[in-house]
Design a protein around this motif. Structure first.
Motif, PDB file in Angstrom:
ATOM      1  N   GLY A  57     -45.804 -21.393  -9.099  1.00  0.00           N
ATOM      2  CA  GLY A  57     -45.133 -21.210 -10.179  1.00  0.00           C
ATOM      3  C   GLY A  57     -45.585 -22.007 -11.563  1.00  0.00           C
ATOM      4  N   ALA A  58     -46.506 -23.065 -11.377  1.00  0.00           N
ATOM      5  CA  ALA A  58     -47.169 -23.444 -12.389  1.00  0.00           C
ATOM      6  C   ALA A  58     -48.249 -22.966 -12.973  1.00  0.00           C
ATOM      7  CB  ALA A  58     -47.760 -24.920 -12.164  1.00  0.00           C
ATOM      8  N   ALA A  76     -49.959 -18.739 -16.988  1.00  0.00           N
ATOM      9  CA  ALA A  76     -50.584 -17.533 -17.229  1.00  0.00           C
ATOM     10  C   ALA A  76     -49.751 -16.786 -18.298  1.00  0.00           C
ATOM     11  CB  ALA A  76     -50.694 -16.643 -16.171  1.00  0.00           C
ATOM     12  N   GLU A  77     -48.383 -17.051 -18.255  1.00  0.00           N
ATOM     13  CA  GLU A  77     -47.301 -16.432 -19.222  1.00  0.00           C
ATOM     14  C   GLU A  77     -47.654 -16.943 -20.459  1.00  0.00           C
ATOM     15  OE1 GLU A  77     -43.464 -17.190 -17.712  1.00  0.00           O
ATOM     16  OE2 GLU A  77     -43.862 -16.374 -15.842  1.00  0.00           O
ATOM     17  N   LEU A  78     -48.048 -18.371 -20.419  1.00  0.00           N
ATOM     18  CA  LEU A  78     -48.301 -18.878 -21.985  1.00  0.00           C
ATOM     19  C   LEU A  78     -49.766 -18.556 -22.401  1.00  0.00           C
ATOM     20  CD1 LEU A  78     -46.483 -22.477 -21.240  1.00  0.00           C
ATOM     21  CD2 LEU A  78     -45.400 -20.244 -22.397  1.00  0.00           C
ATOM     22  N   VAL A 129     -56.217 -22.459 -21.281  1.00  0.00           N
ATOM     23  CA  VAL A 129     -55.598 -22.241 -22.547  1.00  0.00           C
ATOM     24  C   VAL A 129     -55.928 -22.644 -23.791  1.00  0.00           C
ATOM     25  CG1 VAL A 129     -53.568 -23.963 -22.114  1.00  0.00           C
ATOM     26  CG2 VAL A 129     -53.163 -21.694 -22.919  1.00  0.00           C
ATOM     27  N   ASP A 130     -55.694 -21.685 -24.556  1.00  0.00           N
ATOM     28  CA  ASP A 130     -56.185 -22.265 -26.298  1.00  0.00           C
ATOM     29  C   ASP A 130     -54.771 -23.022 -26.646  1.00  0.00           C
ATOM     30  OD1 ASP A 130     -58.618 -21.485 -26.402  1.00  0.00           O
ATOM     31  OD2 ASP A 130     -57.838 -19.341 -26.834  1.00  0.00           O
ATOM     32  N   THR A 131     -55.151 -24.406 -27.129  1.00  0.00           N
ATOM     33  CA  THR A 131     -54.015 -25.075 -27.697  1.00  0.00           C
ATOM     34  C   THR A 131     -54.173 -25.383 -29.197  1.00  0.00           C
ATOM     35  OG1 THR A 131     -54.648 -27.136 -27.225  1.00  0.00           O
ATOM     36  CG2 THR A 131     -53.650 -26.285 -25.479  1.00  0.00           C
ATOM     37  N   LYS A 132     -53.412 -25.840 -30.025  1.00  0.00           N
ATOM     38  CA  LYS A 132     -53.683 -26.497 -31.147  1.00  0.00           C
ATOM     39  C   LYS A 132     -54.774 -27.590 -31.413  1.00  0.00           C
ATOM     40  CE  LYS A 132     -49.083 -27.326 -31.526  1.00  0.00           C
ATOM     41  NZ  LYS A 132     -47.710 -27.756 -32.098  1.00  0.00           N
ATOM     42  N   TYR A 133     -55.064 -28.064 -30.075  1.00  0.00           N
ATOM     43  CA  TYR A 133     -56.028 -29.150 -30.193  1.00  0.00           C
ATOM     44  C   TYR A 133     -57.368 -28.772 -29.394  1.00  0.00           C
ATOM     45  CZ  TYR A 133     -51.674 -31.316 -31.395  1.00  0.00           C
ATOM     46  OH  TYR A 133     -50.530 -31.573 -32.103  1.00  0.00           O
ATOM     47  N   GLN A 179     -39.500 -25.842 -15.374  1.00  0.00           N
ATOM     48  CA  GLN A 179     -39.019 -25.777 -16.694  1.00  0.00           C
ATOM     49  C   GLN A 179     -39.471 -26.747 -17.624  1.00  0.00           C
ATOM     50  OE1 GLN A 179     -34.637 -25.556 -16.607  1.00  0.00           O
ATOM     51  NE2 GLN A 179     -34.702 -23.520 -15.600  1.00  0.00           N
ATOM     52  N   ARG A 180     -39.839 -28.209 -16.637  1.00  0.00           N
ATOM     53  CA  ARG A 180     -40.260 -29.329 -17.370  1.00  0.00           C
ATOM     54  C   ARG A 180     -41.546 -29.267 -17.909  1.00  0.00           C
ATOM     55  NH1 ARG A 180     -39.162 -34.754 -14.703  1.00  0.00           N
ATOM     56  NH2 ARG A 180     -40.510 -35.438 -16.324  1.00  0.00           N
ATOM     57  N   PHE A 181     -42.357 -28.398 -16.877  1.00  0.00           N
ATOM     58  CA  PHE A 181     -43.590 -28.323 -16.931  1.00  0.00           C
ATOM     59  C   PHE A 181     -43.917 -27.193 -18.108  1.00  0.00           C
ATOM     60  CE2 PHE A 181     -47.487 -25.542 -15.811  1.00  0.00           C
ATOM     61  CZ  PHE A 181     -48.458 -26.368 -16.368  1.00  0.00           C
ATOM     62  N   ARG A 182     -43.210 -26.321 -18.109  1.00  0.00           N
ATOM     63  CA  ARG A 182     -43.566 -25.259 -19.353  1.00  0.00           C
ATOM     64  C   ARG A 182     -43.042 -25.842 -20.575  1.00  0.00           C
ATOM     65  NH1 ARG A 182     -42.818 -19.714 -19.762  1.00  0.00           N
ATOM     66  NH2 ARG A 182     -41.785 -19.421 -17.581  1.00  0.00           N
ATOM     67  N   ALA A 183     -42.108 -26.766 -20.624  1.00  0.00           N
ATOM     68  CA  ALA A 183     -41.860 -27.594 -22.037  1.00  0.00           C
ATOM     69  C   ALA A 183     -42.818 -28.345 -22.394  1.00  0.00           C
ATOM     70  CB  ALA A 183     -40.374 -28.371 -21.837  1.00  0.00           C
ATOM     71  N   HIS A 184     -43.517 -28.907 -21.472  1.00  0.00           N
ATOM     72  CA  HIS A 184     -44.595 -29.825 -21.923  1.00  0.00           C
ATOM     73  C   HIS A 184     -45.933 -28.990 -22.437  1.00  0.00           C
ATOM     74  CE1 HIS A 184     -43.666 -34.114 -20.135  1.00  0.00           C
ATOM     75  NE2 HIS A 184     -42.507 -33.310 -20.084  1.00  0.00           N
ATOM     76  N   ILE A 185     -46.225 -28.113 -21.710  1.00  0.00           N
ATOM     77  CA  ILE A 185     -47.303 -27.300 -22.246  1.00  0.00           C
ATOM     78  C   ILE A 185     -47.078 -26.535 -23.346  1.00  0.00           C
ATOM     79  CG2 ILE A 185     -48.920 -25.232 -21.715  1.00  0.00           C
ATOM     80  CD1 ILE A 185     -49.384 -27.768 -20.158  1.00  0.00           C
TER      81      ILE A 185
END
Length: 129
Positions: free
Chosen positions: A20-21, A26-28, A44-48, A118-124
């Protein structure tokens, strides 16, 4: 006191969390890392800058000695050294190493697993552009 050996049900629960993680990552926008340090490592590309994502596959880590549920970890690390301090302010990552570990415990139900994911998604999502 050493934790007892994980049961098949808890190992299956941990494998479901890891799948799931990885699916959420991958969805993100995460893709397989071209130079992975661990199996199934995504980036994953992030703001940082780029951040690696790697769920723990250690079967011993699915037990939390304090709870009757499972304990999950996703190891993450920002790769842009200059941006570690800025990322740390948002995700509580280490400002010196760029490491961020998502730790969470949950019961053994499918509903508990979905809440953790859901918590993992919110953190990422906090660090995505």
């Amino acid at each position: 006191m050493k934790n007892p050996k994980p049961t098949k049900r808890r190992i299956a629960h941990a494998e479901a969390f890891n799948a799931g993680a990885l699916a959420i990552a991958a969805e993100l926008g995460a893709t397989p890392d071209a130079h992975p340090v661990f199996d199934n490592q995504l980036i994953v590309d992030t703001k940082y800058g780029p951040m690696t994502i790697n769920p723990s596959t250690d079967p011993e880590s699915v037990l939390d000695g304090l709870h009757k549920g499972c304990f999950f970890t996703v190891f993450c690390r920002f790769k842009d050294h200059a941006r570690y301090p800025a990322a740390a302010k948002v995700l509580d990552s280490n400002p010196y190493s760029g490491k961020y570990n998502f730790h969470c415990s949950a019961g053994n139900s499918a509903e508990d697993l979905q809440l953790v994911l859901q918590r993992f998604r919110a953190h990422i999502q906090k660090v995505l552009p």
